[in-house]
Motif scaffolding. Structure first.
Motif, PDB file in Angstrom:
ATOM      1  N   ILE A  22      11.918  20.445  28.738  1.00  0.00           N
ATOM      2  CA  ILE A  22      12.254  19.899  30.054  1.00  0.00           C
ATOM      3  C   ILE A  22      12.377  18.379  29.979  1.00  0.00           C
ATOM      4  N   LEU A  23      11.442  17.740  29.273  1.00  0.00           N
ATOM      5  CA  LEU A  23      11.470  16.275  29.168  1.00  0.00           C
ATOM      6  C   LEU A  23      12.713  15.802  28.410  1.00  0.00           C
ATOM      7  N   LYS A  24      13.039  16.506  27.326  1.00  0.00           N
ATOM      8  CA  LYS A  24      14.199  16.107  26.527  1.00  0.00           C
ATOM      9  C   LYS A  24      15.511  16.315  27.290  1.00  0.00           C
ATOM     10  N   THR A  25      15.523  17.292  28.180  1.00  0.00           N
ATOM     11  CA  THR A  25      16.771  17.611  28.893  1.00  0.00           C
ATOM     12  C   THR A  25      16.714  17.190  30.356  1.00  0.00           C
ATOM     13  N   ARG A  26      15.856  16.229  30.673  1.00  0.00           N
ATOM     14  CA  ARG A  26      15.635  15.886  32.077  1.00  0.00           C
ATOM     15  C   ARG A  26      16.878  15.316  32.758  1.00  0.00           C
ATOM     16  N   ARG A  27      17.841  14.828  31.990  1.00  0.00           N
ATOM     17  CA  ARG A  27      19.066  14.301  32.572  1.00  0.00           C
ATOM     18  C   ARG A  27      20.252  15.239  32.321  1.00  0.00           C
ATOM     19  N   GLY A  56      17.805  20.980  32.394  1.00  0.00           N
ATOM     20  CA  GLY A  56      16.544  20.421  32.867  1.00  0.00           C
ATOM     21  C   GLY A  56      16.539  20.189  34.365  1.00  0.00           C
ATOM     22  N   LEU A  57      17.651  19.673  34.893  1.00  0.00           N
ATOM     23  CA  LEU A  57      17.764  19.429  36.329  1.00  0.00           C
ATOM     24  C   LEU A  57      17.722  20.741  37.107  1.00  0.00           C
ATOM     25  N   CYS A  58      18.425  21.757  36.612  1.00  0.00           N
ATOM     26  CA  CYS A  58      18.430  23.064  37.280  1.00  0.00           C
ATOM     27  C   CYS A  58      17.043  23.699  37.269  1.00  0.00           C
ATOM     28  N   ALA A  59      16.346  23.627  36.137  1.00  0.00           N
ATOM     29  CA  ALA A  59      15.031  24.260  36.021  1.00  0.00           C
ATOM     30  C   ALA A  59      14.068  23.692  37.041  1.00  0.00           C
ATOM     31  N   THR A  62      19.200  31.776  28.477  1.00  0.00           N
ATOM     32  CA  THR A  62      19.907  33.052  28.356  1.00  0.00           C
ATOM     33  C   THR A  62      21.309  32.965  28.945  1.00  0.00           C
ATOM     34  N   LEU A  63      21.427  32.236  30.065  1.00  0.00           N
ATOM     35  CA  LEU A  63      22.722  32.101  30.740  1.00  0.00           C
ATOM     36  C   LEU A  63      23.558  30.960  30.174  1.00  0.00           C
ATOM     37  N   LYS A  64      23.034  30.340  29.081  1.00  0.00           N
ATOM     38  CA  LYS A  64      23.767  29.282  28.368  1.00  0.00           C
ATOM     39  C   LYS A  64      24.123  28.094  29.263  1.00  0.00           C
ATOM     40  N   VAL A  65      23.149  27.686  30.084  1.00  0.00           N
ATOM     41  CA  VAL A  65      23.344  26.490  30.901  1.00  0.00           C
ATOM     42  C   VAL A  65      23.373  25.262  29.985  1.00  0.00           C
ATOM     43  N   ASN A  66      24.234  24.326  30.284  1.00  0.00           N
ATOM     44  CA  ASN A  66      24.471  23.139  29.458  1.00  0.00           C
ATOM     45  C   ASN A  66      23.189  22.371  29.176  1.00  0.00           C
ATOM     46  N   SER A  67      22.841  22.257  27.891  1.00  0.00           N
ATOM     47  CA  SER A  67      21.653  21.514  27.477  1.00  0.00           C
ATOM     48  C   SER A  67      22.013  20.343  26.571  1.00  0.00           C
ATOM     49  N   ASN A  68      23.303  20.025  26.488  1.00  0.00           N
ATOM     50  CA  ASN A  68      23.761  18.991  25.558  1.00  0.00           C
ATOM     51  C   ASN A  68      24.230  17.712  26.234  1.00  0.00           C
ATOM     52  N   ASP A  69      24.845  17.836  27.407  1.00  0.00           N
ATOM     53  CA  ASP A  69      25.492  16.685  28.027  1.00  0.00           C
ATOM     54  C   ASP A  69      24.690  16.140  29.202  1.00  0.00           C
ATOM     55  N   GLY A 109      26.363  14.739  38.887  1.00  0.00           N
ATOM     56  CA  GLY A 109      25.844  15.926  39.563  1.00  0.00           C
ATOM     57  C   GLY A 109      26.759  17.127  39.514  1.00  0.00           C
ATOM     58  N   ASN A 110      28.005  16.946  39.070  1.00  0.00           N
ATOM     59  CA  ASN A 110      28.949  18.062  39.075  1.00  0.00           C
ATOM     60  C   ASN A 110      28.571  19.159  38.081  1.00  0.00           C
ATOM     61  N   LEU A 111      28.078  18.770  36.908  1.00  0.00           N
ATOM     62  CA  LEU A 111      27.681  19.766  35.908  1.00  0.00           C
ATOM     63  C   LEU A 111      26.507  20.598  36.404  1.00  0.00           C
TER      64      LEU A 111
END
Length: 516
Positions: A209-214, A218-221, A290-297, A302-304
């Motif tokens: 969560i910390l690594k993907t906070r932006r 991470g935002l969705c979770a 599981t749903l392959k939500v974007n964890s790279n960009d 806010g659109n992503l």
């Protein structure tokens, strides 16, 4: 098992950017904190913030908070709070957010359900959180005394309870030590991770969560877990913030409504168990993975994040909702055990299976064989337990469980009987370890007493209720009350009327898509 309190509202959050390396810590600073510093609103707490990467303050139960407050009042050693401040900005907590929040909870009588928390959550506090907070207040007030009772005792010390009288003489001199990180914001962030990895290790979920906070995942979770309430990590997306909040709130309701109450006395069960459970965040993160939500960009506008939330909601609509696309998969069959225990691995594997059916265009195949598919799933608890035990971790069991569901559906498509499918399972190389006559106890050390346990009460209700539960008149699968459609037996275009004799209960998908 003790339940944790949610004290995240007591210390605010703020972005902790590190790109400006010239932002330096400046002194001199306070060296200690007394009880008056913990009052909210107050000069100290008004300037205090947790960095945006700081974990949520939800790891302590009532006993731990009581012990910390007692140590503070008794003058026992409490590890120093570590802070960092730059220029004229906020003071950030590098280590000690739980310690600060525990004493602030006592001083402000807010254990996750008070005035501060209610404002933070816009009064949308989960019922489970309120119950845990009330129990904590009762325990601490009984064994220590409320903060207000200490203040009232100042006016009439002779009439105060003995335990309060004994502490009043030193009450005003008790303090917690402060330490300050010197250096720029990069050093402060590095200090946070070093300290938390050595003292109270950060879980894999928290690290992710910390690594993907932006990033969208991470935002969705975070948005989904709190139903769009609490600290708005997405508020910087001015144009999308409100819609992100609304989408997250609807997804939270799809997963966690109605609230799960045990022992189970209704078939109206939530997909995701208890919202206040300790594994809720990891479950949601696994769902998004599981749903392959974007964890790279990184999401810059806010659109992503918004698009990811819409995609997540679309999948959950398919699983169980009143939407026209809903299969209405019954949680009591697909997710919960026979004794009413929520199975996080089953939750995520059924989401994955629904996605598989959609992607492979096998929704109609599933509908044609649904009755027997549900018979197999319902009678395969010993198989599901063995799959999960072999995987050792719930998130690692998702794929083998998905493989099991695919094997069952493929076998039904080949017109094998229920008995043949179960008997042939160990012949499949992926499931050669399955022991068909294996019996697993949920708790091998459990002793049967004279009173019925929650598990026994839940199991007898589920067993009885499922036998008489309504079924879809098209696929003969079980109906869940959140996902029922009223179907014309004879279609309107074929002359069917709206009379009760021409009405039948079905799943939304069976009515709107499969039938047509």
């Amino acid at each position: 098992m003790s339940q944790k309190l949610f004290l995240d509202a007591l210390i605010g959050r703020d972005d902790f950017e590190i790109q400006d390396q010239n932002l330096m810590s400046q002194g001199p600073h306070k060296s200690t904190l007394g009880y008056s510093d913990f009052e909210i609103p107050g000069f100290f707490f008004s300037s205090l913030r947790k960095p945006d990467f700081q974990r949520e303050t939800n790891e302590w139960d009532a006993e731990k908070i009581k012990d910390l407050v007692a140590s503070f009042l008794d003058g026992d050693l409490i590890p120093a709070i570590i802070l960092w401040k730059y220029a004229d900005s906020f003071t950030f907590v590098i280590d000690g957010a739980h310690r600060l929040s525990a004493i602030a909870a006592w001083v402000n009588d807010d254990y996750g359900d008070g005035k501060i928390s209610r404002k933070f959550f816009d009064n949308a506090i989960p019922e489970e959180q309120i119950k845990v907070a009330q129990k904590a207040r009762e325990l601490i007030n009984k064994e220590i005394g409320s903060f207000s009772s200490f203040k009232e005792a100042l006016y009439d010390q002779a009439s105060a309870p003995k335990n309060i009288q004994n502490k009043l003489k030193n009450f005003g001199t008790r303090a917690i030590q402060l330490q300050w990180v010197d250096g720029d914001s990069k050093k402060a962030e590095d200090s946070f991770f070093k300290i938390n990895q050595k003292s109270t290790p950060i879980s894999d979920t928290e690290i992710n969560i910390l690594k993907t906070r932006r990033k969208p995942i991470g935002l969705c979770a975070r948005a989904i877990l709190r139903g769009g309430q609490g600290y708005g990590y997405w508020d910087k997306f001015k144009e999308q913030a409100q819609e992100i909040k609304e989408q997250a709130q609807e997804i939270n309701e799809l997963i966690f409504n109605p609230a799960l109450v045990t022992p189970i006395k209704t078939l109206d069960l939530p997909l995701g168990g208890k919202n206040h459970a300790s594994n809720s965040l990891s479950m949601i993160l696994d769902l998004l993975t599981t749903l392959k939500v974007n964890s790279n960009d990184d999401d810059t506008d806010g659109n992503l994040t918004l698009q990811a939330l819409k995609d997540i909601k679309k999948t959950l609509y398919r699983v169980n909702s009143n939407h026209a696309s809903s299969l209405g998969l019954h949680p009591a069959i697909y997710i919960y055990s026979s004794v009413g225990n929520f199975r996080v691995s089953s939750f995520n594997s059924i989401i994955a299976f629904t996605q598989y059916l959609t992607d492979k265009k096998k929704l109609n195949v599933f509908t044609e064989h649904r009755e027997n598919f549900e018979k197999i799933i319902y009678s395969s608890e010993h198989i599901i337990q063995q799959i999960v035990r072999k995987a050792r971790q719930a998130n690692k069991a998702v794929q083998p469980l998905l493989d099991f569901y695919i094997y069952v559906l493929d076998s039904l498509e080949k017109n094998l009987s229920v008995q043949e499918i179960l008997e042939n399972l160990p012949e499949n190389p992926d499931f050669s370890y399955i022991i068909q006559d294996a019996i697993f106890e949920n708790n091998p050390n459990f002793e049967i007493g004279k009173s019925f346990s929650k598990n026994v009460k839940s199991e007898i209700f589920l067993r009885t209720a499922l036998q008489s539960a309504p079924k879809c008149k098209i696929c003969n699968g079980l109906l869940h009350q959140k996902s029922i459609s009223i179907d014309h037996i004879i279609r309107k275009e074929d002359g069917g009327t709206g009379s009760i004799d021409n009405a039948q209960l079905t799943h939304p998908y069976c009515n709107t898509t499969y039938k047509n």
